[in-house]
Design an enzyme around this catalytic site. Structure first.
Site: not given
Ligand code: NAD
Length: 352
Positions: A130-132, A156, A160
């Site tokens: 993430t950019d965070e 968070y 990350k």
């Molecule tokens: P989300 O919370 O919607 O999904 C996370 C998924 O991971 C879920 O399906 C959950 O069941 C699974 N999970 C969690 N812990 C687990 C474990 N221990 N073992 C197996 N599975 C596990 O998250 P998202 O929004 O889809 O984000 C996905 C990735 O992208 C993350 O790494 C997040 O940091 C990164 N990200 C998100 C955003 C955003 O805007 N949502 C932006 C940049 C980066």
């Protein structure tokens, strides 16, 4: 044909990635490792025929090793994480466990199978971040580039950042082939309705208040989730091992503007879609009042970062990355998706 392990594939971005990848690479096999936390949902990946769901935890190193070895997997795309900043403030432990220890467990398994067993198999561990991790910008600061120092401010983003460092360390110390993408705020289909855009869309449909943190002037760089998937695909194809790439939409907007656009999209939808007022009679728009009357200012989140903005020049130049969606059309399509897929969000709200 490739076999790809997608961790967290039942979540928001991982699920969209499966749909995207299956459409563009129909011969590949997608093995999804997800332990189905509150944020993971089997119905998100229903219909993706190339995907096989293995319900399991990324911290289970033995399981991950078996999958990599027995399924002849050469690529890991690692989405699994605890991802909601507010939850990291009230309960940071899960973030440390999954985001740091879980990533280390995956890296260890990848090293064991891809390097130590001497398979010599070409491989890639792609880490989604993430950019965070870069911290917060002042209003006039230049957008985050890949060389911006890491200054994470929430549990968070700190977790990350730590996982990003581990990925980097496995490359430098052991020679694991890795890439990392740091992406801005995503929106689109299948997003759990605790995050700003789906939360506000659904609150607006149900006539519930739209709680705006602080003065609403915190700025985020919004990217449609399909464009994030496009960036990941470009990185898997053309990314150089050991490099990191920022992925962003260049659409910086204060939260208040995002909320106003949501209100106006909801108002338009009630004028355009037959039967919407009958389905959502509590929405102000159902009786001709503006959705914006639901806006409510609430005390700011502690440690709330003021501004994120991503400089994606490197991804554009080196990967040929180019987003396809602009915010207004992406938001309208997202609202339409939530209206047309009520069963999806009703189901997850009752099971979580
Ligand atoms: P989300 O919370 O919607 O999904 C996370 C998924 O991971 C879920 O399906 C959950 O069941 C699974 N999970 C969690 N812990 C687990 C474990 N221990 N073992 C197996 N599975 C596990 O998250 P998202 O929004 O889809 O984000 C996905 C990735 O992208 C993350 O790494 C997040 O940091 C990164 N990200 C998100 C955003 C955003 O805007 N949502 C932006 C940049 C980066």
């Amino acid at each position: 044909m490739a076999n790809i392990l997608v961790t967290g594939g039942a979540g928001f971005i991982g699920g969209n990635f499966l749909h995207f990848w299956a459409k563009h690479h129909p011969d590949d096999k997608l093995i999804v490792l997800d332990c189905l936390t509150y944020a993971g949902n089997k119905s998100t990946i229903a219909g993706v025929e190339q995907a096989e769901l293995v319900i399991g935890d990324i911290r289970n190193g033995k399981l991950v090793e078996e999958l990599l070895r027995d399924r002849n997997i050469g690529t890991v795309v690692h989405f699994a994480a605890e991802s909601h900043v507010d939850r990291s403030i009230t309960g940071p432990d899960a973030f440390i466990d999954t985001n740091i220890l879980g990533t280390n467990s995956l890296l260890k398994a990848a090293k064991a199978v891809w390097l130590d067993e001497g398979s010599g198999r070409p491989h890639r561990f792609h880490h989604i971040s993430t950019d965070e991790v870069y911290g917060s910008l002042g209003l006039n600061d230049a957008a985050f580039s890949e060389t911006h120092p890491y200054q994470p401010n929430s549990p968070y983003s700190a977790s990350k950042a730590s996982s990003d460092h581990l990925v980097r360390a496995y490359h430098h110390t052991f020679g694991l082939e890795v890439t990392t993408t740091n992406c801005s705020n995503n929106y689109g289909a299948y997003q759990y309705p605790e995050k700003l855009i789906p939360l506000f869309l659904l609150n607006a449909l149900h006539g519930r208040s739209l709680p705006i943190y602080g003065d609403g002037m915190n700025v985020r760089d919004w990217l449609h989730v399909e464009d994030h998937c496009r960036g990941i695909e470009a990185c898997l194809k053309r990314g150089i091992s050991g490099e990191t790439y920022n992925i962003g939409g260049g659409e910086e907007l204060p939260n208040l503007t995002v909320i106003e656009r949501i209100c106006s999209e909801v108002d338009k939808a009630f004028g355009a879609i037959d039967g919407l007022a009958d389905r959502y009679p509590d929405a102000p728009a159902a009786c001709g009042r503006p959705t914006s009357e639901l806006k409510t200012f609430v005390p700011d989140r502690v440690g709330h970062d003021r501004r994120y903005a991503v400089d994606a020049t490197k991804a554009r130049a080196d990967l040929g990355y180019k987003p396809h969606h602009d915010f207004d059309s992406g938001l309208a399509a997202t609202l339409r998706w939530y209206i047309d897929n009520e069963a999806w969000w009703r189901n997850i709200q009752t099971t979580s």
